[in-house]
Scaffold this active site. Structure first.
Site, short mmCIF file in Angstrom:
data_model
loop_
_atom_site.label_atom_id
_atom_site.label_comp_id
_atom_site.label_asym_id
_atom_site.label_seq_id
_atom_site.Cartn_x
_atom_site.Cartn_y
_atom_site.Cartn_z
N ASN A 8 0.87 -1.18 0.00
CA ASN A 8 0.00 0.00 0.00
C ASN A 8 0.90 1.23 0.00
O ASN A 8 1.54 1.52 1.01
CB ASN A 8 -0.88 -0.04 1.26
CG ASN A 8 -1.69 1.23 1.43
OD1 ASN A 8 -1.83 2.01 0.49
ND2 ASN A 8 -2.23 1.44 2.63
N LYS A 10 0.01 4.26 -0.20
CA LYS A 10 -0.66 5.42 0.42
C LYS A 10 -0.52 6.66 -0.46
O LYS A 10 -0.57 6.55 -1.68
CB LYS A 10 -0.12 5.66 1.83
CG LYS A 10 -0.05 4.38 2.66
CD LYS A 10 0.18 4.65 4.11
CE LYS A 10 0.46 3.33 4.83
NZ LYS A 10 0.10 3.34 6.22
N HIS A 97 -9.57 0.40 4.96
CA HIS A 97 -8.25 0.68 5.55
C HIS A 97 -8.43 1.62 6.75
O HIS A 97 -9.25 2.53 6.72
CB HIS A 97 -7.30 1.30 4.52
CG HIS A 97 -5.89 1.33 5.02
ND1 HIS A 97 -5.43 2.33 5.85
CD2 HIS A 97 -4.85 0.47 4.86
CE1 HIS A 97 -4.16 2.08 6.16
NE2 HIS A 97 -3.79 0.95 5.57
N GLU A 99 -6.83 4.06 7.87
CA GLU A 99 -6.67 5.51 7.64
C GLU A 99 -7.95 6.10 7.04
O GLU A 99 -8.31 7.24 7.31
CB GLU A 99 -5.45 5.76 6.74
CG GLU A 99 -4.15 5.58 7.53
CD GLU A 99 -2.98 5.04 6.75
OE1 GLU A 99 -2.98 5.11 5.50
OE2 GLU A 99 -2.04 4.51 7.38
N GLU A 170 -5.42 -5.83 10.26
CA GLU A 170 -4.45 -4.78 10.51
C GLU A 170 -4.78 -4.09 11.83
O GLU A 170 -5.62 -3.17 11.84
CB GLU A 170 -4.48 -3.75 9.38
CG GLU A 170 -4.14 -4.29 8.02
CD GLU A 170 -3.53 -3.22 7.13
OE1 GLU A 170 -2.42 -3.45 6.64
OE2 GLU A 170 -4.15 -2.16 6.95
N GLY A 176 2.08 1.66 10.77
CA GLY A 176 2.99 2.80 10.65
C GLY A 176 3.65 3.18 11.97
O GLY A 176 4.22 4.27 12.09
N SER A 215 3.35 -2.77 10.22
CA SER A 215 4.80 -2.71 10.41
C SER A 215 5.54 -3.97 9.97
O SER A 215 6.52 -4.39 10.59
CB SER A 215 5.14 -2.35 11.87
OG SER A 215 4.60 -1.08 12.18
#
Ligand code: PEP
Length: 252
Positions: A8, A10, A97, A99, A170, A176, A215
Site C-alpha cells: 500500500n 498510500k 483501511h 486511515e 491490521e 505505521g 509494520s
C-alpha cells in the site's frame, strides 16, 4: 491458495517515482517468485495506469486502487468508480483501511457498501479490519473484528469466489508505528477471522486469504507468513522501496 504479498503506497510517489519503483520490483522479483505467491501493489490513483502497464508483462503481478466510491458515475466530486479503476488497469480494490476509517471517517456500513459494489463491478476486494489500542486493552478485539466483518460483508453474495475477497487483519496500533503484533496475537486474530468467514461463507472460507498488516518489514516477514492462517501480508512503509518490498515478497 497463493499467498498475496500486497503493498500500500498510500499518498506517496509521483508517476515517475511509481513506475521506477514498479520496474525495480519486477526486475528484482521476476524469475524468483514462487508459484504459490502473488504480488499486488496499491499505488495512488494518479500512478495506477503507469504501474499496471509495467505489470502487464510481469507474471504474478497486479495493481489495485486504494479507494473508490460505490457508484458507477455521478455527481461525486473527487471520487472514482470501480469501473474507472479497472479502466486504469486495476484488478483489485482496497476497502476499510484504518486511515480511511479514522481520518476520512468512513463508517463500517459505508465500507460494506464499497465492498459489495466493488465486487459486483469486477474488482477483487481486500477488506481491512482491525482493533484500536483501546479495544485491545478493553478485551474487545473479537467484538471489533466481528462488527467490522459483519458490516463489511453485509451484502456480499455467499457465492462470491474465494479468490475475489481477502481480509487484511491490521491492528490499528501496529500501522505505521513500528509496533508489530506478536505471533500469538496474530494467530488468535486470524483464527477468529477464519471462524467468522466460515460462519458467513461455509467451508469455502478455508480458501479465502487472510493477510496480516502492521509494520511488516523484510526482517519479520518470513516469521509472520509462516503463522497459521496467514495467507499474505499488506505492507505500507516498507513497500515504498523496491528493494525492501522485493525482500518481503521473497521472504521465507
Ligand atoms: C498499511 O498501510 O496498511 C500498513 C500496514 O502500513 P505499515 O506497514 O507502514 O504499518
Amino acid at each position: 491458495m497463493k499467498k498475496l504479498m500486497a503493498a500500500n503506497w498510500k499518498m506517496f510517489k509521483t508517476r515517475d517515482e511509481a513506475v521506477t519503483t514498479a520496474r525495480k520490483l519486477v526486475e528484482l522479483v521476476s524469475g524468483k517468485l514462487p508459484d504459490d505467491r502473488e504480488v499486488l501493489v496499491f499505488p495512488p490513483s494518479t500512478c495506477l495506469h503507469g504501474v499496471a502497464e509495467v505489470f502487464e508483462s510481469a507474471e504474478g503481478f497486479s495493481a489495485g486502487g486504494q479507494n473508490f466510491y460505490p457508484a458507477s458515475e455521478g455527481a461525486f466530486t473527487g471520487e472514482l468508480s470501480p469501473e474507472m479503476l479497472k479502466d486504469s488497469g486495476a484488478k483489485y480494490g482496497l476497502t476499510g483501511h484504518s486511515e480511511r476509517r479514522h481520518i476520512l471517517r468512513e463508517t463500517d456500513d459505508f465500507v460494506g457498501d464499497k465492498t459489495t459494489f466493488g465486487l459486483k463491478k469486477g474488482l477483487r476486494i481486500v477488506l481491512c479490519v482491525g482493533e484500536t489500542l483501546d479495544e485491545r486493552k478493553g478485551n474487545k478485539v473479537e467484538e471489533a473484528l466481528e462488527r467490522q466483518m459483519r458490516q463489511g460483508l453485509k451484502d456480499v453474495p455467499t457465492e462470491t469466489a474465494p479468490e475475489d475477497i481477502s481480509i487484511a487483519y491490521e491492528p490499528v496500533w501496529a500501522i505505521g508505528t513500528g509496533e508489530v503484533a506478536g505471533p500469538k496475537e496474530i494467530e488468535e486474530a486470524h483464527a477468529f477471522v477464519r471462524k467468522t468467514l466460515i460462519s458467513y461463507f461455509g467451508e469455502k472460507a478455508s480458501d479465502i486469504r487472510i493477510l496480516y498488516g502492521g509494520s511488516v518489514k523484510p526482517a519479520n516477514c518470513g516469521e509472520i507468513i509462516a503463522l497459521d492462517n496467514v495467507d499474505g501480508v499488506l505492507v505500507g512503509g516498507a513497500s515504498l522501496d523496491g528493494e525492501s518490498f522485493s525482500e518481503i515478497v521473497l521472504a521465507d
